[in-house]
Design an enzyme around this catalytic site. Structure first.
Site, short mmCIF file in Angstrom:
data_model
loop_
_atom_site.label_atom_id
_atom_site.label_comp_id
_atom_site.label_asym_id
_atom_site.label_seq_id
_atom_site.Cartn_x
_atom_site.Cartn_y
_atom_site.Cartn_z
N THR A 271 34.30 43.90 51.30
CA THR A 271 35.43 43.20 50.69
C THR A 271 36.26 44.14 49.83
O THR A 271 37.50 44.16 49.94
CB THR A 271 34.93 42.01 49.85
OG1 THR A 271 34.36 41.02 50.72
CG2 THR A 271 36.08 41.38 49.06
N SER B 251 30.28 48.18 55.64
CA SER B 251 29.37 47.64 54.61
C SER B 251 27.93 47.85 55.05
O SER B 251 27.57 47.58 56.20
CB SER B 251 29.64 46.16 54.38
OG SER B 251 28.81 45.65 53.36
N CYS C 147 30.97 33.87 54.12
CA CYS C 147 31.85 33.73 52.96
C CYS C 147 32.45 32.33 52.86
O CYS C 147 33.10 31.99 51.90
CB CYS C 147 32.95 34.79 53.01
SG CYS C 147 32.30 36.47 52.95
#
Length: 386
Positions: free
Chosen positions: A72, A199, A325
């Site tokens: 993010t 990530s 999310c």
């Protein structure tokens, strides 16, 4: 009752070898890598070595990597950092309707600040047409951000074609490779991209660590202010233990890609063949060849999604309705709405099954058979009520 985790696209378990690599930097080599004493130098050595390992795995130079708190932040750093730094060149951004919310919400923030964003459509397989990107380009376009592989349906985007058509345009190209890296071997030197996000927790590394690749010569406005870490691009003491774990996870991931790809293909066939045999009514969502091997997104028409997920959980099966999310929400996925429309049955009752290195054939067979029982039972109940 066995608990079976098939939600690896949301997050993946820490690989035991990754934990082993991290432990020294949590227990003894805990110094601040900016300190000049022995403890600090030990931490700095681990940090530098991990950065070199990651750079080699991605086929880039070490100075092009900026460590972040995750995907993010990497996406936000790329989009906001570049757009705010280069507003004098234009204020037009191009993205797609199916991006991760880290991208979509960053673009919405830019719209609030006076930027113009074009959200290109996708086809029924969740794929962007490069011609639509080309048609959307304007003289004031400064950034194109299109994900590498979709986190909900697994469709891989034509990154190379998009990058090639931007060669003679001022717009820089960012891709969110958070879901793709680990499922595919990502060699940035072979991709026509200017920025790329990854990530660690998607590839059996620790949570809370990611990176942004920034092509040499590209300037971004920092989002954080403080120290001079990461070549003054991202202030804050480096998360050394997690960066070391990130390097180990990427190393393991690259070494096992072929093995896992073959295993996940067998898992997919197990699911689909079992459901066909059990006469389950289902649709497979996403591209059938240009796809990430670990993600299978299935629509079960006529079944209530909330009831389906609850019953799967009661059976010990951890799956999801899409992006983690938006967990807790049973609204239709924005990805499926973009593919099929808001009122389509395929958008309303879709479940994502995503595999990991620790899944077994026996587990997937259990998932397939239990899902078939639950779906057929729920559908019969719904038909009885109707």
């Amino acid at each position: 009752m066995e608990m079976v985790y098939v939600d690896h696209a949301a997050t993946s378990p820490l690989h035991p070898e990754v934990l082993d690599a991290m432990l020294p930097y949590l227990q003894s080599n805990y110094g601040n890598p900016s300190s000049i004493h022995q403890r600090g130098r030990q931490a700095r050595q681990g940090l530098d070595q991990a950065r070199a390992q990651i750079a080699a795995a991605l086929a880039v130079k070490e100075q092009t990597l900026v460590f972040t708190s995750g995907g993010t932040e990497a996406d936000n750093m790329a989009i906001l950092g570049y757009a705010l730094e280069h507003a004098d060149k234009g204020k037009h951004i191009i993205t797609s309707q199916i991006e991760h919310h880290a991208v979509l919400h960053a673009c919405k923030e830019l719209e609030e600040r006076g930027y113009d964003v074009t959200y290109v459509k996708v086809d029924e397989y969740g794929q962007v047409n490069p011609k639509d990107i080309e048609a959307a380009l304007r003289d004031d376009t400064i950034l194109v951000t299109i994900m590498y592989g979709n986190n909900e349906v697994g469709t891989v985007q034509p990154i190379v074609e998009i990058g090639e058509l931007l060669k003679d345009h001022q717009a820089v190209f960012h891709t969110d490779a958070v879901q793709a890296c680990g499922a595919l071997e990502v060699k940035i030197a072979e991709l026509p991209v200017d920025m790329l996000s990854i990530s660690a927790h998607k590839l059996n590394g620790p949570k809370g660590i990611g990176l942004l690749y920034i092509k040499n010569g590209l300037t971004l406005r920092p989002l954080l202010y403080g120290g001079e870490q990461e070549r003054k691009r991202r202030a804050g003491t480096e998360n050394v233990a997690s960066i070391v774990g990130f390097a180990k996870a990427l190393q393991i991931s690259n070494a096992t890609i072929k093995e896992r790809h073959d295993k996940y293909q067998r898992f997919t066939h197990t699911l689909l063949d079992t459901w066909t045999e059990k006469q389950v009514d289902f649709y497979v969502n996403g591209h059938q060849t240009e796809r990430l091997p670990h993600i299978v997104n299935i629509s079960f028409p006529g079944v209530n999604l909330e009831s389906l997920l609850m019953n799967l959980d009661m059976a010990g099966i951890s799956a999801s309705s899409g992006s983690a999310c938006t967990a807790g929400s049973v609204e239709a996925s924005h990805v499926l709405v973009a593919m099929f429309g808001e009122n389509s049955e395929r958008s309303q009752a879709a479940v994502r099954f995503s595999f990991g290195f620790d899944n077994t054939e026996e587990q997937i067979k259990y998932v397939a058979e239990e899902t078939a029982k639950i779906v057929n039972r729920l559908k019969q109940q719904q038909e009885f009520i109707s």
